[in-house]
Write a protein that holds these residues in place. Structure first.
Motif, PDB file in Angstrom:
ATOM      1  N   GLN A  17       0.718  -1.095  -0.148  1.00 31.89           N
ATOM      2  CA  GLN A  17      -0.163  -0.049   0.004  1.00 31.89           C
ATOM      3  C   GLN A  17       0.854   1.195   0.121  1.00 31.89           C
ATOM      4  O   GLN A  17       0.581   2.046  -0.860  1.00 31.89           O
ATOM      5  CB  GLN A  17      -0.815  -0.047   1.240  1.00 31.89           C
ATOM      6  N   VAL A  18       1.957   1.378   0.739  1.00 33.62           N
ATOM      7  CA  VAL A  18       2.777   2.398   0.759  1.00 33.62           C
ATOM      8  C   VAL A  18       3.522   2.537  -0.453  1.00 33.62           C
ATOM      9  O   VAL A  18       3.569   3.620  -0.871  1.00 33.62           O
ATOM     10  CB  VAL A  18       3.896   2.151   1.924  1.00 33.62           C
ATOM     11  N   VAL A  19       3.942   1.547  -1.162  1.00 33.77           N
ATOM     12  CA  VAL A  19       4.674   1.620  -2.324  1.00 33.77           C
ATOM     13  C   VAL A  19       3.243   2.229  -3.566  1.00 33.77           C
ATOM     14  O   VAL A  19       3.873   3.164  -4.326  1.00 33.77           O
ATOM     15  CB  VAL A  19       5.159   0.321  -2.871  1.00 33.77           C
ATOM     16  N   VAL A  21       1.124   4.184  -2.862  1.00 30.61           N
ATOM     17  CA  VAL A  21       0.814   5.512  -2.588  1.00 30.61           C
ATOM     18  C   VAL A  21       2.002   6.302  -3.233  1.00 30.61           C
ATOM     19  O   VAL A  21       1.850   7.298  -4.062  1.00 30.61           O
ATOM     20  CB  VAL A  21       0.641   5.923  -1.158  1.00 30.61           C
ATOM     21  N   ILE A  22       3.396   5.908  -3.178  1.00 29.19           N
ATOM     22  CA  ILE A  22       4.345   6.401  -3.822  1.00 29.19           C
ATOM     23  C   ILE A  22       4.264   6.546  -5.188  1.00 29.19           C
ATOM     24  O   ILE A  22       4.572   7.471  -5.889  1.00 29.19           O
ATOM     25  CB  ILE A  22       5.675   5.891  -3.353  1.00 29.19           C
ATOM     26  N   TYR A  23       3.801   5.304  -6.038  1.00 37.17           N
ATOM     27  CA  TYR A  23       3.753   5.406  -7.337  1.00 37.17           C
ATOM     28  C   TYR A  23       2.450   6.418  -7.805  1.00 37.17           C
ATOM     29  O   TYR A  23       2.790   7.134  -8.845  1.00 37.17           O
ATOM     30  CB  TYR A  23       3.245   4.101  -7.921  1.00 37.17           C
ATOM     31  N   ARG A  24       1.740   6.454  -7.123  1.00 38.88           N
ATOM     32  CA  ARG A  24       0.650   7.599  -7.368  1.00 38.88           C
ATOM     33  C   ARG A  24       1.008   9.145  -7.215  1.00 38.88           C
ATOM     34  O   ARG A  24       0.857   9.734  -8.157  1.00 38.88           O
ATOM     35  CB  ARG A  24      -0.758   7.304  -6.345  1.00 38.88           C
ATOM     36  N   LEU A  25       1.686   9.350  -6.199  1.00 38.89           N
ATOM     37  CA  LEU A  25       2.350  10.632  -6.035  1.00 38.89           C
ATOM     38  C   LEU A  25       3.619  10.832  -6.508  1.00 38.89           C
ATOM     39  O   LEU A  25       3.994  12.047  -6.752  1.00 38.89           O
ATOM     40  CB  LEU A  25       2.288  10.890  -4.512  1.00 38.89           C
ATOM     41  N   GLN A  26       4.098   9.805  -7.115  1.00 37.76           N
ATOM     42  CA  GLN A  26       5.670   9.953  -7.649  1.00 37.76           C
ATOM     43  C   GLN A  26       6.817  10.198  -6.702  1.00 37.76           C
ATOM     44  O   GLN A  26       7.667   9.612  -6.588  1.00 37.76           O
ATOM     45  CB  GLN A  26       5.656  10.771  -8.899  1.00 37.76           C
ATOM     46  N   GLU A  27       6.535  10.817  -5.685  1.00 38.78           N
ATOM     47  CA  GLU A  27       7.432  11.053  -4.775  1.00 38.78           C
ATOM     48  C   GLU A  27       6.810  11.708  -3.322  1.00 38.78           C
ATOM     49  O   GLU A  27       5.633  12.698  -3.568  1.00 38.78           O
ATOM     50  CB  GLU A  27       8.288  12.158  -5.082  1.00 38.78           C
ATOM     51  N   LYS A  56      15.114  -3.230   1.271  1.00 35.70           N
ATOM     52  CA  LYS A  56      14.797  -4.168   0.019  1.00 35.70           C
ATOM     53  C   LYS A  56      15.185  -3.708  -1.098  1.00 35.70           C
ATOM     54  O   LYS A  56      14.978  -4.526  -2.108  1.00 35.70           O
ATOM     55  CB  LYS A  56      13.130  -4.607   0.364  1.00 35.70           C
ATOM     56  N   GLY A  57      15.539  -2.542  -1.324  1.00 40.21           N
ATOM     57  CA  GLY A  57      15.799  -1.898  -2.789  1.00 40.21           C
ATOM     58  C   GLY A  57      14.564  -1.612  -3.617  1.00 40.21           C
ATOM     59  O   GLY A  57      14.833  -1.436  -4.788  1.00 40.21           O
ATOM     60  N   VAL A  58      13.754  -1.382  -2.917  1.00 39.43           N
ATOM     61  CA  VAL A  58      12.236  -0.761  -3.505  1.00 39.43           C
ATOM     62  C   VAL A  58      12.108   0.694  -3.569  1.00 39.43           C
ATOM     63  O   VAL A  58      11.645   1.113  -4.534  1.00 39.43           O
ATOM     64  CB  VAL A  58      10.972  -1.506  -2.843  1.00 39.43           C
ATOM     65  N   LEU A  59      12.503   1.175  -2.523  1.00 41.55           N
ATOM     66  CA  LEU A  59      12.337   2.654  -2.619  1.00 41.55           C
ATOM     67  C   LEU A  59      13.909   3.305  -2.155  1.00 41.55           C
ATOM     68  O   LEU A  59      14.676   2.658  -1.746  1.00 41.55           O
ATOM     69  CB  LEU A  59      11.620   3.171  -1.286  1.00 41.55           C
ATOM     70  N   THR A  60      13.898   4.585  -2.500  1.00 41.95           N
ATOM     71  CA  THR A  60      15.196   5.462  -2.412  1.00 41.95           C
ATOM     72  C   THR A  60      14.605   6.759  -1.761  1.00 41.95           C
ATOM     73  O   THR A  60      13.298   7.087  -2.013  1.00 41.95           O
ATOM     74  CB  THR A  60      15.901   5.690  -3.506  1.00 41.95           C
ATOM     75  N   HIS A  61      15.416   7.571  -1.188  1.00 42.45           N
ATOM     76  CA  HIS A  61      14.955   8.827  -0.555  1.00 42.45           C
ATOM     77  C   HIS A  61      16.033  10.014  -1.163  1.00 42.45           C
ATOM     78  O   HIS A  61      17.161   9.621  -1.294  1.00 42.45           O
ATOM     79  CB  HIS A  61      14.625   8.701   0.838  1.00 42.45           C
ATOM     80  N   ARG A  62      15.523  11.174  -0.988  1.00 40.71           N
ATOM     81  CA  ARG A  62      16.501  12.244  -1.203  1.00 40.71           C
ATOM     82  C   ARG A  62      16.039  13.156   0.304  1.00 40.71           C
ATOM     83  O   ARG A  62      14.898  13.192   0.610  1.00 40.71           O
ATOM     84  CB  ARG A  62      16.381  13.097  -2.354  1.00 40.71           C
ATOM     85  N   GLU A  63      17.116  14.064   0.574  1.00 48.68           N
ATOM     86  CA  GLU A  63      16.718  14.766   1.843  1.00 48.68           C
ATOM     87  C   GLU A  63      16.847  16.023   1.126  1.00 48.68           C
ATOM     88  O   GLU A  63      17.473  16.605   0.535  1.00 48.68           O
ATOM     89  CB  GLU A  63      18.086  14.530   2.611  1.00 48.68           C
ATOM     90  N   ARG A  67      13.460  17.195   5.951  1.00 44.51           N
ATOM     91  CA  ARG A  67      12.283  16.293   5.066  1.00 44.51           C
ATOM     92  C   ARG A  67      13.011  15.117   4.343  1.00 44.51           C
ATOM     93  O   ARG A  67      14.099  15.261   3.616  1.00 44.51           O
ATOM     94  CB  ARG A  67      11.422  17.107   4.756  1.00 44.51           C
ATOM     95  N   TYR A  68      12.233  13.887   4.472  1.00 38.51           N
ATOM     96  CA  TYR A  68      12.804  12.898   3.301  1.00 38.51           C
ATOM     97  C   TYR A  68      11.768  12.598   2.254  1.00 38.51           C
ATOM     98  O   TYR A  68      10.395  12.521   2.672  1.00 38.51           O
ATOM     99  CB  TYR A  68      13.247  11.492   4.115  1.00 38.51           C
ATOM    100  N   PHE A  69      12.232  12.691   1.002  1.00 46.25           N
ATOM    101  CA  PHE A  69      10.978  12.450   0.070  1.00 46.25           C
ATOM    102  C   PHE A  69      11.279  10.929  -0.863  1.00 46.25           C
ATOM    103  O   PHE A  69      12.774  10.804  -0.950  1.00 46.25           O
ATOM    104  CB  PHE A  69      11.376  13.624  -1.146  1.00 46.25           C
ATOM    105  N   TYR A  70      10.472  10.202  -0.379  1.00 45.69           N
ATOM    106  CA  TYR A  70      10.635   8.975  -0.929  1.00 45.69           C
ATOM    107  C   TYR A  70      10.158   8.904  -2.338  1.00 45.69           C
ATOM    108  O   TYR A  70       9.317   9.291  -2.808  1.00 45.69           O
ATOM    109  CB  TYR A  70      10.052   7.996  -0.092  1.00 45.69           C
ATOM    110  N   LYS A  71      10.876   7.798  -3.400  1.00 52.58           N
ATOM    111  CA  LYS A  71      10.356   7.550  -4.425  1.00 52.58           C
ATOM    112  C   LYS A  71      10.490   5.976  -4.859  1.00 52.58           C
ATOM    113  O   LYS A  71      11.649   5.498  -4.207  1.00 52.58           O
ATOM    114  CB  LYS A  71      11.001   8.452  -5.552  1.00 52.58           C
ATOM    115  N   ALA A  72      10.076   5.438  -5.623  1.00 51.00           N
ATOM    116  CA  ALA A  72      10.382   4.080  -6.263  1.00 51.00           C
ATOM    117  C   ALA A  72      11.540   3.952  -7.053  1.00 51.00           C
ATOM    118  O   ALA A  72      11.727   4.925  -7.890  1.00 51.00           O
ATOM    119  CB  ALA A  72       9.101   3.420  -6.784  1.00 51.00           C
ATOM    120  N   VAL A  73      12.303   2.953  -6.711  1.00 55.62           N
ATOM    121  CA  VAL A  73      13.470   2.740  -7.446  1.00 55.62           C
ATOM    122  C   VAL A  73      13.296   2.271  -8.969  1.00 55.62           C
ATOM    123  O   VAL A  73      13.845   2.945 -10.013  1.00 55.62           O
ATOM    124  CB  VAL A  73      14.354   1.803  -6.897  1.00 55.62           C
TER     125      VAL A  73
END
Length: 130
Positions: A17-19, A21-27, A56-63, A67-73
């Motif tokens: 579900q979390v992933v 959401v990230i796909y839907r929002l992109q980040e 697990k290598g599914v997500l990555t983030h930028r700072e 704040r951390y912004f997560y996106k899918a790998v």
């Protein structure tokens, strides 16, 4: 980070579900993800899931500041292709035709554009010898 590739379909339902959401929002930030979930877990639980998903290598983030912004790998379409191949293999005995038949049976009415698009894909597959 794990060396074995993990597909979206292999994740526990809440992580999936979390992933999604990230796909839907992109980040997204942890707070943005939490807002998008029905009956959301606590902020610390969201952050723990995000950390596991990074391991697990599914997500990555930028700072950005604090704040951390997560996106899918991997791109959504690549993950969708992998999940669809697995679905066709498991539920339709590796038969794309059986899967397509089932999908068409679920649709009450196809538009002319949908039918034209499907026919074009069938014609292309025939031409390519697939």
């Amino acid at each position: 980070m794990t060396t074995e590739k993990i597909g979206l379909e292999d994740l526990p339902w809440r992580e999936r579900q979390v992933v999604e959401v990230i796909y839907r929002l992109q980040e997204a930030t942890a707070a943005q993800i939490q807002e998008q979930l029905e009956e959301p877990p606590s902020n610390s639980a969201i952050r723990a899931m995000l950390s596991r998903l990074e391991e697990k290598g599914v997500l990555t983030h930028r700072e950005e500041g604090q704040r951390y912004f997560y996106k899918a790998v991997e791109a959504k379409n690549k993950v969708a292709d992998s999940a669809l191949k697995k679905l066709v293999g498991v539920f339709f005995n590796d038969s794309p035709a059986s899967a397509a038949t089932a999908l068409l049976g679920m649709s009450e009415k196809l538009s002319s554009a949908d039918i034209d698009q499907l026919q074009a894909l069938i014609d292309k597959a025939k031409k390519e010898g697939r």
